[in-house]
Scaffold this motif. Structure first.
Motif, PDB file in Angstrom:
ATOM      1  N   ALA A 199       0.403  -0.974   0.533  1.00  0.00           N
ATOM      2  CA  ALA A 199      -0.380  -0.257  -0.217  1.00  0.00           C
ATOM      3  C   ALA A 199       1.229   1.211   0.252  1.00  0.00           C
ATOM      4  O   ALA A 199       0.666   2.228  -0.933  1.00  0.00           O
ATOM      5  CB  ALA A 199      -0.974   0.367   1.479  1.00  0.00           C
ATOM      6  N   ARG A 200       1.628   1.110   0.551  1.00  0.00           N
ATOM      7  CA  ARG A 200       2.683   2.571   0.537  1.00  0.00           C
ATOM      8  C   ARG A 200       3.621   2.618  -0.977  1.00  0.00           C
ATOM      9  O   ARG A 200       3.534   3.784  -0.969  1.00  0.00           O
ATOM     10  CB  ARG A 200       3.268   1.872   1.887  1.00  0.00           C
ATOM     11  CG  ARG A 200       3.075   2.657   3.175  1.00  0.00           C
ATOM     12  CD  ARG A 200       4.466   1.406   4.714  1.00  0.00           C
ATOM     13  NE  ARG A 200       4.014   2.281   5.419  1.00  0.00           N
ATOM     14  CZ  ARG A 200       4.445   2.254   7.166  1.00  0.00           C
ATOM     15  NH1 ARG A 200       5.710   1.570   6.968  1.00  0.00           N
ATOM     16  NH2 ARG A 200       3.882   2.621   8.275  1.00  0.00           N
ATOM     17  N   ALA A 201       4.015   1.568  -1.170  1.00  0.00           N
ATOM     18  CA  ALA A 201       5.500   1.885  -2.482  1.00  0.00           C
ATOM     19  C   ALA A 201       3.591   2.158  -3.538  1.00  0.00           C
ATOM     20  O   ALA A 201       3.703   2.684  -4.343  1.00  0.00           O
ATOM     21  CB  ALA A 201       5.022   0.800  -2.374  1.00  0.00           C
ATOM     22  N   LEU A 202       2.697   1.732  -3.173  1.00  0.00           N
ATOM     23  CA  LEU A 202       1.848   2.135  -4.221  1.00  0.00           C
ATOM     24  C   LEU A 202       1.363   3.834  -4.182  1.00  0.00           C
ATOM     25  O   LEU A 202       0.743   4.558  -5.072  1.00  0.00           O
ATOM     26  CB  LEU A 202       0.018   1.710  -4.090  1.00  0.00           C
ATOM     27  CG  LEU A 202      -0.694   1.921  -4.970  1.00  0.00           C
ATOM     28  CD1 LEU A 202      -0.919   1.761  -6.443  1.00  0.00           C
ATOM     29  CD2 LEU A 202      -2.139   1.110  -4.593  1.00  0.00           C
ATOM     30  N   ALA A 203       0.548   4.401  -3.069  1.00  0.00           N
ATOM     31  CA  ALA A 203       0.578   5.262  -2.840  1.00  0.00           C
ATOM     32  C   ALA A 203       1.682   6.860  -3.166  1.00  0.00           C
ATOM     33  O   ALA A 203       1.738   7.351  -3.628  1.00  0.00           O
ATOM     34  CB  ALA A 203       0.219   5.477  -1.062  1.00  0.00           C
ATOM     35  N   VAL A 204       3.246   6.349  -2.962  1.00  0.00           N
ATOM     36  CA  VAL A 204       4.116   6.912  -3.847  1.00  0.00           C
ATOM     37  C   VAL A 204       4.445   7.088  -5.039  1.00  0.00           C
ATOM     38  O   VAL A 204       4.684   8.201  -5.352  1.00  0.00           O
ATOM     39  CB  VAL A 204       5.561   6.553  -3.154  1.00  0.00           C
ATOM     40  CG1 VAL A 204       7.152   6.954  -3.615  1.00  0.00           C
ATOM     41  CG2 VAL A 204       5.735   6.363  -1.706  1.00  0.00           C
ATOM     42  N   GLN A 205       4.010   6.074  -5.484  1.00  0.00           N
ATOM     43  CA  GLN A 205       3.026   6.382  -7.373  1.00  0.00           C
ATOM     44  C   GLN A 205       2.504   7.193  -7.488  1.00  0.00           C
ATOM     45  O   GLN A 205       2.491   7.924  -7.899  1.00  0.00           O
ATOM     46  CB  GLN A 205       3.352   4.634  -7.588  1.00  0.00           C
ATOM     47  CG  GLN A 205       4.648   3.657  -7.381  1.00  0.00           C
ATOM     48  CD  GLN A 205       3.842   2.399  -8.124  1.00  0.00           C
ATOM     49  OE1 GLN A 205       2.979   1.805  -8.135  1.00  0.00           O
ATOM     50  NE2 GLN A 205       5.154   1.981  -8.645  1.00  0.00           N
TER      51      GLN A 205
END
Length: 405
Positions: A375-381
């Motif tokens: 979820a955190r990686a997706l939010a960064v994108q």
């Protein structure tokens, strides 16, 4: 340009259009949003002009799909949309639910574009998301089924009848859904989708003119401040989980609240509920009113929601795991996307929702670190995207070739 956005739907539908409208206004355009009266708050918060539409789509949705509820709402919708032709506008931007607005644009003699929150155009990648089909019909079957929803609407005479009534009300010559769709495709009518391409990659078999732009984030209400009770609750213990089911929660508030409370007790989790009356339900559960999700969700350990397009977007933007509880329409589709992206465990259709199932899913979402990491990686994108920019560019290009009257 003088732009009229037709945002048919409930609060979650109007909010993204308020965000898009605010950006268009910053780009130098005059923006008005037409929305049903109970759901104009996002446009008001964005300081946009409003044209209230009569009726309430929630009454049709919660009327157990009765024919009388549908007819009453459709009467309001036809009259409300037809009345928009009397307003001054140089361009109409239409949500998928406001597709009848194309007749309004024709009557006004102005261009229109689609600004959709759901991908309804034919593709082999998935079946039509607003239909009864939940499993793939194969690439040919998926495309054919979606095309038929345009040419021969599933609801048959009711949908086709709305189009005919609208055209008669506006003094336009009669036509058929098939002719309208073929004209839409022949002219490559532009449609922009307010969703991240990270969440929904653009189907490779889509025709030119259909674009996935990124989310349209509504501005936070001016001078908004969180309730001290909410701040105290957040500071008093571990991060809670959010449980909310959108506008439908108002329909069965007590039922939703009791189910959520039981699930939280089973899971041993603190919770913030957006399901009914406000105030402390217990030492570990707080029920809140309207709080901006962009502020609230990042402070949660997980978010359980109905998977409306806007709420789904706010959830992935926050970088926290989700628990998907889809109810109807496009919600099962967005739930499946959250699961496919690895930011949510398997969805729980609302008809199968129990305190035990919700408790188990919340526990998994909170304790399995892989969900939070993804979820955190997706939010960064997603944070690097500007979903409004392609729409603004298209409007500016149109302004050059189509001088306002």
């Amino acid at each position: 340009m003088r732009i009229l956005i037709i945002g048919v739907g409930t609060l979650g539908d109007v909010a993204p259009y308020a965000g898009l409208g605010a950006r268009l206004r910053e780009a130098g355009h005059e923006v008005t949003i037409a929305a049903h009266q109970p759901y104009t708050k996002p446009a008001t918060d964005a300081d946009l002009d409003i044209v209230p539409l009569p009726g309430d789509p929630l009454s049709a949705l919660t009327g157990r799909f009765s024919l009388s509820a549908y007819r009453e709402y459709s009467d309001h919708l036809v009259e409300g949309l037809a009345g928009l032709a009397e307003h001054d506008a140089d361009l109409l931007l239409l949500g998928a639910a406001g597709a009848l607005g194309r007749h309004v644009a024709e009557a006004m003699g102005v261009p229109s574009m689609g600004v959709h929150l759901q991908p309804i155009d034919p593709t082999g990648d998935f079946p039509p998301i607003m239909s009864v089909f939940r499993r793939s019909l194969g690439r040919w079957g998926n495309r054919t089924a979606a095309r038929l929803t345009f040419e021969v609407p599933v609801a048959g005479p009711m949908i086709a009848g709305l189009s005919a009534r609208m055209r008669a009300r506006l003094g336009l010559p009669p036509t058929t859904p098939r002719v309208l769709y073929r004209n839409r495709e022949r002219t490559r009518w532009p449609v922009f989708h307010g969703v991240s391409p990270r969440v929904l990659p653009r189907p490779a078999d889509w025709r030119p003119g259909l674009e996935i732009t990124g989310y349209w984030w509504p501005p936070r209400p001016r001078n908004w401040q969180p309730d001290p009770m909410l701040l105290d609750f957040l500071a008093s213990g571990t991060a809670p989980v959010f449980v909310g089911f959108g506008s439908l929660a108002e329909w069965r508030a007590e039922q939703y609240t009791e189910l959520a409370v039981q699930a939280l007790r089973r899971a041993g989790l603190r919770g913030v509920l957006q399901t009914g009356p406000r105030g402390l339900v217990s030492d570990d559960v707080l029920a809140i009113g309207d709080v901006p999700h962009d502020w609230l969700f990042p402070r949660m350990a997980a978010v359980a929601h109905h998977c409306g397009s806007g709420t789904t977007g706010n959830g992935v933007r926050a970088g926290v795991p989700a628990v998907a509880v889809p109810v109807m329409n496009d919600q099962p589709f967005w739930a499946s996307r959250l699961t496919a992206l690895g930011v949510a465990p398997a969805a729980i259709p609302y008809r199968r929702l129990t305190p035990a199932r919700l408790a188990a899913a919340l526990t998994t979402a909170v304790t399995d670190r892989a969900y939070r990491q993804r979820a955190r990686a997706l939010a960064v994108q997603i944070s690097a995207e500007d979903g409004a920019a392609p729409v603004i560019d298209a409007v500016d290009r149109l302004h050059v070739t189509h001088r306002p009257k």
